[in-house]
Design an enzyme around this catalytic site. Sequence first.
Site, PDB file in Angstrom:
ATOM      1  CD  GLU A 226      43.855  44.250  43.299  1.00 24.37           C
ATOM      2  OE1 GLU A 226      43.619  43.034  43.123  1.00 24.37           O
ATOM      3  OE2 GLU A 226      43.959  44.765  44.410  1.00 24.37           O
ATOM      4  CB  CYS A 260      44.140  40.078  45.576  1.00 26.77           C
ATOM      5  SG  CYS A 260      42.486  40.627  46.028  1.00 26.77           S
TER       6      CYS A 260
END
Length: 463
Positions: A226, A260
């Site tokens: 990720e 993010c």
Amino acid sequence: MQSVNPATGEPFATHDDHTAAQVQAAITAAHQAYGEYRRTTFEQRSEWMNAAAAILERRVEELALLATREMGKTLEAARQEVLKCASACRYYAAHAGAFLAPEPVKTEADEAYVTYQPLGVVLAVMPWNFPYWQAFRFIAPTLMAGNTALLKHASNVPGCALAIQDVLREAGFPAGVFTTLLIGSRDVQAVLQDPRVTAVSLTGSEGAGRAVSATAGGELKPAVMELGGSDPFIVMPSADIELAAKTAVTARTINNGQSCIAAKRFIVHADVYDAFTDAFVAGLRALKVGNPELEGTDVGPLATPQIRSDLDRQVQDAVSKGARVRTGGQVPEGQGNYYPVTALDHLTPDMDVWLEETFGPVALIFRVDSIDEAVELANATTFGLGSSAWTNDADERERFIRDLEAGSVFINSMVASDPRLPFGGVKHSGFGRELGRHGILQFVNIKTVSIGAPDGAHRSQTE
């Protein structure tokens, strides 16, 4: 490893790195613990996981203050993060058994089914920006599946890393089931190459993802990555502009802008550009930047001086090439890693911010004339983590769902992670999924079982 307060620049704790011998002892303990732990029942694991949730809730103030002092998020944001970890623990404690229950399959065999079994010792390489949540969204499904785990956390949050280990031990998980390794990035390769470590999960930068996934690939070990994101936040004329602008303020500045899945590129249709941008910029200007330990602070300091330096470089590069500063844009004087909430428009492809992720409270605003242009611009990035689109037109909604290149599409809401939904990205934002049922399936052996057959001669002779 030092814990340094981003609000003051002053260290307040020191932790000794683990030696090579200590790391080997931790891997050995995790491997040995796996032999017994994998045979525990879901009911027993659920008892320990629910206990961990209760400890997180009971110790929320203590844990929140530690996160605020190590990486600078506001105290209220840190509280919510700890409580979200507790919710993930309870979610997997309640659902892991059903997620991993054997699935019967009708074939010519007397009996056939798919069973899900743990893999072994799994390494997690985690970042500093959500020091508890990033770890627990890995921990809860991984331990509930019957694996054991090693955590290599970011070097600027060693206190949080050790606190996580303390919570799980207090919850009753057997020794060796979870261990925090205080090691540097340079030591990850050796740990992952150890034959007793079976898989890896990493949340972090694109560079870190490339390095760790290359090692995992070389070792033929499963990996979940990720990585970064440059999430679009698209606003169309049919949207509720007031709600979209209000949500955009939160979506860009959550966690001091260091997320993010924070919205980073605001792509606005020309028909509502002025109305949205004026409201959005006004909302950004109203935020209070300051001491994250004080109630009422909206945005705290960035985690490290380097992050602030990198962010300001991006802003100044854009300004030097013609970007307009709508608010912010200048590093303040004084101690701490503070950066003002900033909004830029009049952006062009020659600017670094056009393709790079901005990891801090800097909003990039773009004007488009059509949905085609909006989708093209949204996808004009190497990243593909999350996306948010604001429209009350059914056809536009389906177009965004179909055509946005991202691991998630949120319509008329901001992107957020949820224990019940799979989370991850495409393109350079990584591969694999965390959370939901998909997350717990990442680190299990999906084993086919077939028992007997009425006539073996009738079986296919092909592979």
